[in-house]
Design an enzyme around this catalytic site. Structure first.
Site, short mmCIF file in Angstrom:
data_model
loop_
_atom_site.label_atom_id
_atom_site.label_comp_id
_atom_site.label_asym_id
_atom_site.label_seq_id
_atom_site.Cartn_x
_atom_site.Cartn_y
_atom_site.Cartn_z
N LYS A 114 -6.17 -1.33 40.61
CA LYS A 114 -7.06 -0.38 41.26
C LYS A 114 -7.57 -0.98 42.57
O LYS A 114 -7.81 -2.19 42.65
CB LYS A 114 -8.24 -0.08 40.31
CG LYS A 114 -9.21 0.99 40.81
CD LYS A 114 -10.30 1.24 39.77
CE LYS A 114 -11.26 2.34 40.16
NZ LYS A 114 -12.27 2.59 39.11
N SER B 39 -12.51 7.48 37.77
CA SER B 39 -12.08 7.17 39.13
C SER B 39 -10.76 6.41 39.20
O SER B 39 -10.11 6.42 40.25
CB SER B 39 -13.16 6.36 39.85
OG SER B 39 -13.38 5.12 39.20
N SER C 58 -14.36 5.61 33.79
CA SER C 58 -13.28 5.62 34.78
C SER C 58 -11.96 5.02 34.32
O SER C 58 -10.97 5.14 35.04
CB SER C 58 -13.72 4.91 36.05
OG SER C 58 -14.50 5.79 36.81
N1 GLN Z 1 -17.14 9.43 36.70
C1 GLN Z 1 -18.26 8.54 36.56
C2 GLN Z 1 -19.02 8.52 37.84
O1 GLN Z 1 -18.66 9.21 38.72
C3 GLN Z 1 -17.80 7.19 36.15
C4 GLN Z 1 -17.25 6.39 37.26
C5 GLN Z 1 -16.75 5.06 36.81
O2 GLN Z 1 -16.66 4.79 35.61
N2 GLN Z 1 -16.48 4.21 37.77
O3 GLN Z 1 -19.96 7.82 38.00
#
Ligand code: GLN
Length: 472
Positions: free
Chosen positions: A70, A145, A169
């Site tokens: 990532k 994400s 994410s």
């Molecule tokens: N979708 C969640 C957020 O927007 C989690 C993001 C993540 O785990 N990095 O905060």
């Protein structure tokens, strides 16, 4: 594609040939998916070095195995941007702890995968460099994400990938793409060299096509690191941790959490998967987690508070983008205005608000109290059950552009956020699919376990895999 298959190919043809095929597979498949922001230019050189180490008799657990990272994990000498304009062109000055571990194990780092900007989002649509598409249906999102990492594994471009999980994410994109993803116990994997989002929640974790490969990658990257002050002590290293694989398992289902907003097809496939586990001799019981209902509200106070603090360092002076203004103050303003996308700005505003004098007690301190209650509630629950199961996400993968309202995007994480608030490990694995518009859309089951009990998750994961293999 499994690690075993790739390792066999490395044994027969060498890491060089495997790396060449991996780069060719990405060139062929990624035009439709858009999982990668960059394929590294030294892949062949990395593979050659692995071949030399193998020839010298080194035993390498991930010899020549391609892995995608990532775009928020640092590799010395490579660009890393967290999919943000703010860090465009920034080159990492050191290796993340996980990257050092991967290099030692002989893995070949293939490239950087797309994600939501600064890991904020659930669809990979908030990347400053355009969205990634779901390999099962290109009109849909891969989740986020870490959408690029999940999609790269799902499309068969790489057998392994790393993501990060602050509120879901890793698990939610694993669910949307039909692969396995693990959010490890907080502190089990070093955050050194991970671009920070919510520092009390962030953790790096693996994606793969099978539970065994996720477990293998987890064991490669886990362990104590003195460079991360929240890294768990050495006795927590998986090779020494006590492995709890009770059989049969007691699986708790928090019915009170599963009520609102869940797609009825998701509920049905979830019940079928539970029934399959019960037929394999496991006990499925209802449990109550009344405090965990507040996890999403707590998350959207704590995470923006920490993110707004972490993102204060991007001032146009020390890292990446610099936009010149009339004076230093205007440099800051213009750099941050142009460097950050709308979702990142929203989180900075939310975080600054909940931390400001007069609101700190009402929001931030209160959220910390509820967080402690949620932790206690999970600890108590794991005194009576081995695993807590939910669907990973309330819906199948949604369409690109479908969630315009930020709140509806936040709701994609209702089931995943509690594990981050509690710091416990959680695994997402394929539980079935639904047919829609001619495509088969994957659905994931989430299994949570007590602090540091990743082993029980691998066990239940393999049980569900065995069920799928038998019914195929
Ligand atoms: N979708 C969640 C957020 O927007 C989690 C993001 C993540 O785990 N990095 O905060």
């Amino acid at each position: 594609m499994t690690v075993g298959e790739v390792r066999e190919k490395v044994e027969r043809h060498g890491a060089r040939a495997v790396a060449r095929d991996a780069v060719a597979a990405i060139a062929e498949k990624d035009a439709k998916v858009g999982a990668f922001l960059e394929v590294f230019d030294d892949v062949q050189a990395q593979a050659d070095a692995v071949d030399r180490r193998l020839a010298a008799g080194e035993r390498l657990p991930l010899a020549g195995v391609p892995i995608a990272l990532k775009d928020n994990i640092l590799v010395r000498g490579k660009r890393v941007s967290a999919a943000s304009r703010m860090l465009e062109g920034y080159v990492a000055p050191y290796d993340a702890h996980v990257v050092r571990r991967l290099k030692e194990a002989g893995a070949v780092l293939i490239g950087r995968t797309n994600c939501d900007e600064f890991a904020m989002g659930s669809s990979t649509e908030y990347s400053a460099f355009g969205p990634t598409k779901n390999p099962h249906d290109p009109s849909r999102v891969p989740g986020g994400s870490s959408g690029g990492s999940a999609a790269a594994v799902a499309a068969g471009m790489v057998p392994l990938a790393l993501g990060s999980d602050t509120g879901g994410s890793i698990r939610q994109p694993a669910s949307f793409c039909g692969v396995v993803g693990l959010k490890p116990t907080y502190g089990a994997v070093s955050r050194y060299g991970l671009i920070a989002m919510g520092s009390s929640l962030d953790v790096i974790g693996p994606f793969a096509a099978t539970v065994a490969d996720v477990a293998l990658l987890y064991r490669t990257i886990a362990g104590h690191d003195p460079c991360d002050s929240t890294s768990l002590p050495p006795e927590g290293h998986p090779s020494r941790a006590h492995h709890e694989r009770t059989h049969p398992l007691r699986i708790g289902v928090p019915r009170d959490l599963l009520g609102e907003g869940m797609d009825s097809r998701v509920a049905q496939v979830f019940e079928e998967a539970l029934a399959a586990l019960a037929r394999r001799g496991h006990e499925v019981v209802d449990i109550a987690l009344p405090a965990a209902r507040h996890a999403l509200a707590v998350y959207y106070i704590i995470m923006p508070a920490e993110a707004s603090t972490n993102l204060a360092r991007y001032d146009g002076v020390r890292y990446g983008l610099h936009v010149e203004g009339a004076d230093l103050w205007e440099d800051y303003l213009r750099t941050r205005q142009e460097g950050f996308g709308p979702e990142v700005k929203r989180r900075i505003l939310l975080g600054t608000y909940v931390l400001s004098a007069g609101y700190y007690d009402a929001y931030y301190r209160k959220a910390q109290k509820v967080r402690r209650a949620i932790r206690r509630e999970f600890a108590a629950a794991f005194a009576t059950v081995d695993v807590i199961a939910t669907p990973t996400a309330p819906t199948p993968p949604f369409r690109l552009g479908e969630k315009r309202d930020p709140l509806s995007m936040y709701l994609a994480d209702v089931f995943t956020v509690p594990a981050n608030i509690a710091g416990i490990p959680a695994l997402s694995l394929p539980m079935g699919s639904v047919e829609e518009g001619g495509a088969s859309l994957p659905l994931g089951m989430q299994c949570m376990a007590a602090h540091r009990n990743e082993e029980v998750l691998f066990h239940i994961g393999e049980e569900l895999e065995a069920h799928h293999a038998a019914s195929r």
